[in-house]
Design an enzyme around this catalytic site. Structure first.
Site, mmCIF file in Angstrom:
data_model
loop_
_atom_site.group_PDB
_atom_site.id
_atom_site.type_symbol
_atom_site.label_atom_id
_atom_site.label_comp_id
_atom_site.label_asym_id
_atom_site.label_seq_id
_atom_site.Cartn_x
_atom_site.Cartn_y
_atom_site.Cartn_z
ATOM 1 N N HIS A 65 0.816 -1.221 0.000
ATOM 2 C CA HIS A 65 0.000 0.000 0.000
ATOM 3 C C HIS A 65 0.849 1.269 0.000
ATOM 4 O O HIS A 65 0.531 2.248 0.672
ATOM 5 C CB HIS A 65 -0.958 0.003 1.185
ATOM 6 C CG HIS A 65 -1.957 -1.123 1.180
ATOM 7 N ND1 HIS A 65 -2.466 -1.663 0.027
ATOM 8 C CD2 HIS A 65 -2.554 -1.807 2.215
ATOM 9 C CE1 HIS A 65 -3.334 -2.629 0.348
ATOM 10 N NE2 HIS A 65 -3.399 -2.741 1.649
ATOM 11 N N HIS A 102 -10.137 1.046 0.499
ATOM 12 C CA HIS A 102 -9.933 -0.093 1.394
ATOM 13 C C HIS A 102 -11.067 -0.237 2.409
ATOM 14 O O HIS A 102 -10.838 -0.597 3.571
ATOM 15 C CB HIS A 102 -8.582 0.064 2.103
ATOM 16 C CG HIS A 102 -7.928 -1.226 2.459
ATOM 17 N ND1 HIS A 102 -8.387 -2.031 3.487
ATOM 18 C CD2 HIS A 102 -6.865 -1.861 1.933
ATOM 19 C CE1 HIS A 102 -7.607 -3.083 3.575
ATOM 20 N NE2 HIS A 102 -6.678 -3.016 2.640
ATOM 21 N N GLU A 152 -11.275 -4.849 -3.002
ATOM 22 C CA GLU A 152 -10.410 -3.757 -3.456
ATOM 23 C C GLU A 152 -10.185 -3.881 -4.959
ATOM 24 O O GLU A 152 -9.426 -4.728 -5.410
ATOM 25 C CB GLU A 152 -9.064 -3.831 -2.728
ATOM 26 C CG GLU A 152 -9.189 -3.838 -1.229
ATOM 27 C CD GLU A 152 -7.946 -4.433 -0.550
ATOM 28 O OE1 GLU A 152 -6.822 -4.060 -0.917
ATOM 29 O OE2 GLU A 152 -8.117 -5.283 0.330
HETATM 30 C C1 BGC Z 1 -3.978 -6.811 2.043
HETATM 31 C C2 BGC Z 1 -3.790 -7.566 3.349
HETATM 32 C C3 BGC Z 1 -3.447 -6.583 4.436
HETATM 33 C C4 BGC Z 1 -4.547 -5.549 4.516
HETATM 34 C C5 BGC Z 1 -4.311 -4.489 5.559
HETATM 35 C C6 BGC Z 1 -5.071 -5.813 2.235
HETATM 36 O O1 BGC Z 1 -5.242 -5.067 1.077
HETATM 37 O O2 BGC Z 1 -4.248 -7.659 0.981
HETATM 38 O O3 BGC Z 1 -2.769 -8.526 3.227
HETATM 39 O O4 BGC Z 1 -3.297 -7.224 5.667
HETATM 40 O O5 BGC Z 1 -4.705 -4.924 3.277
HETATM 41 O O6 BGC Z 1 -3.074 -3.937 5.409
#
Ligand code: BGC
Length: 348
Positions: A104, A175, A312
């Protein structure tokens, strides 16, 4: 137009909470910190308004949590292997924040910073950000924008626009963790989910980088082509599910050409709320809140494991390094655009 105080971040900056809505009572609240969707009130089968997303009470709580609740994640969402990529003969190094990888966009992605508000009407709000060359390691001075709109058809539309003065990676997502029975109702294992995806991208191991393979879902717990509950196969004896303690995988959306297509349909059995996800993206990460476990949320609620599910919409994870995947690179001076619509209704 409602704008209220949303506390302060650790550096003393004041955050705000903006409300948008339609004439039918549907309402969304978004904060300028991370351009995060904080609340989303939709009508349940009895006609009462239910808040269907997990979130926090103020900016300080958003700063403390690590779940990316409702955030606008960019410039690149999901993982980049080795926290680096090559583009135009240069190597770009990113924050290492998830094992040896980047997740991210690192420590101060667009989810961890303030956005400016360029437009706020009763039903729509646009956030913008100037993002400098090599901010979080990404090339190009960039202009970013995200617009949230609540339509009279009970949809929440999220649209992204971005451009830069160099070739760069743009891959934004929201998210939000959805719990259609209400954010405080427990876990989402009883929700039914249909995913319009005949293929998914398996991962190498628990670090969740795709192998590069586009694998059929047929005969696996990843087959959601016919609606089933999220909980039905989540505990199946399957190595892919063990890696992330549940679903944390990208699905390859069925599509014939470009444009908006239905990606997913979710139903909350207690509320009767139905949500359809319609997008122009080619992929969707289903993350079933596997690492949310006793996380403080809105109004003193403690969110349990699987307390919400993220859908997502995005390019595939690590696509900047994976030649088998569609590239997430936008050329200098060109515009990246992407849109996802969350359409709500009720089943009686
Ligand atoms: C990811 C997860 C992660 C979560 C929070 C998601 O987009 O795929 O692996 O734990 O975000 O960071």
């Amino acid at each position: 137009m409602e704008k209220t105080n949303f506390g302060r971040t650790a550096d003393g900056r004041e955050a705000f909470l903006y409300t948008i809505g339609n004439c039918r009572g549907m309402r969304a609240q978004i904060t300028d910190f991370g351009a995060a969707l904080v609340s989303l009130y939709v009508k349940d089968r009895d006609g009462s308004m239910t808040d269907v997303v997990l979130g926090c009470d103020d900016a300080a709580q958003y700063e403390r949590q690590t779940c990316y609740f409702g955030a606008t994640v960019g410039r690149n969402c999901n993982r980049i292997a080795g926290a680096a990529f090559d583009l135009g003969g240069e190597t770009y190094a990113l924050d290492v924040n998830d094992n040896e990888n980047n997740l991210h966009s690192g420590f101060k992605g667009t989810s961890e910073r303030f956005w400016d508000v360029s437009e706020h009407t009763k039903s729509r709000i646009t956030f913008t950000m100037e993002d400098a060359h090599l901010a979080q390691g990404f090339p190009g001075n960039a202009q970013l924008a995200v617009t949230y709109e609540v339509t009279e058809d009970d949809e929440l539309e999220i649209s992204y626009r971005a451009s830069a003065d160099r070739d760069t990676v743009f891959n934004f997502t929201n998210h939000a963790y959805f719990n259609l029975n209400g954010h405080a109702s427990g876990d989402i294992l009883d929700h039914t989910l249909q995913l319009k995806a005949a293929y998914y991208t398996p991962v190498i191991d628990a670090k969740a980088i795709p192998t590069g393979e586009i694998a059929p879902v047929e005969g696996t717990p990843f087959d959601f082509r016919v609606a089933k509950t999220v909980g039905q196969d989540i505990g199946a004896d399957n190595a892919q599910l063990t890696y992330g303690s549940g679903y944390d995988h990208n699905f390859v959306l069925d599509r014939d050409g470009e444009g908006m297509r239905t990606a997913a349909v979710v139903k909350g059995p207690e509320s009767g709320i139905r949500m359809e996800v319609v997008t122009d993206c080619i992929g969707i990460q289903l993350y079933t809140g596997n690492f949310v476990d006793g996380e403080p949320g809105k109004g003193g609620v403690i969110y349990p494991k699987h307390g919400g599910m993220c859908l997502e919409t995005q390019y595939f994870p690590n696509s900047v390094n994976e030649p088998a995947f569609v590239s997430p690179v936008t050329e200098a001076g060109k515009e990246y655009r992407s849109k996802t619509v969350y359409r709500f209704g009720r089943d009686n």
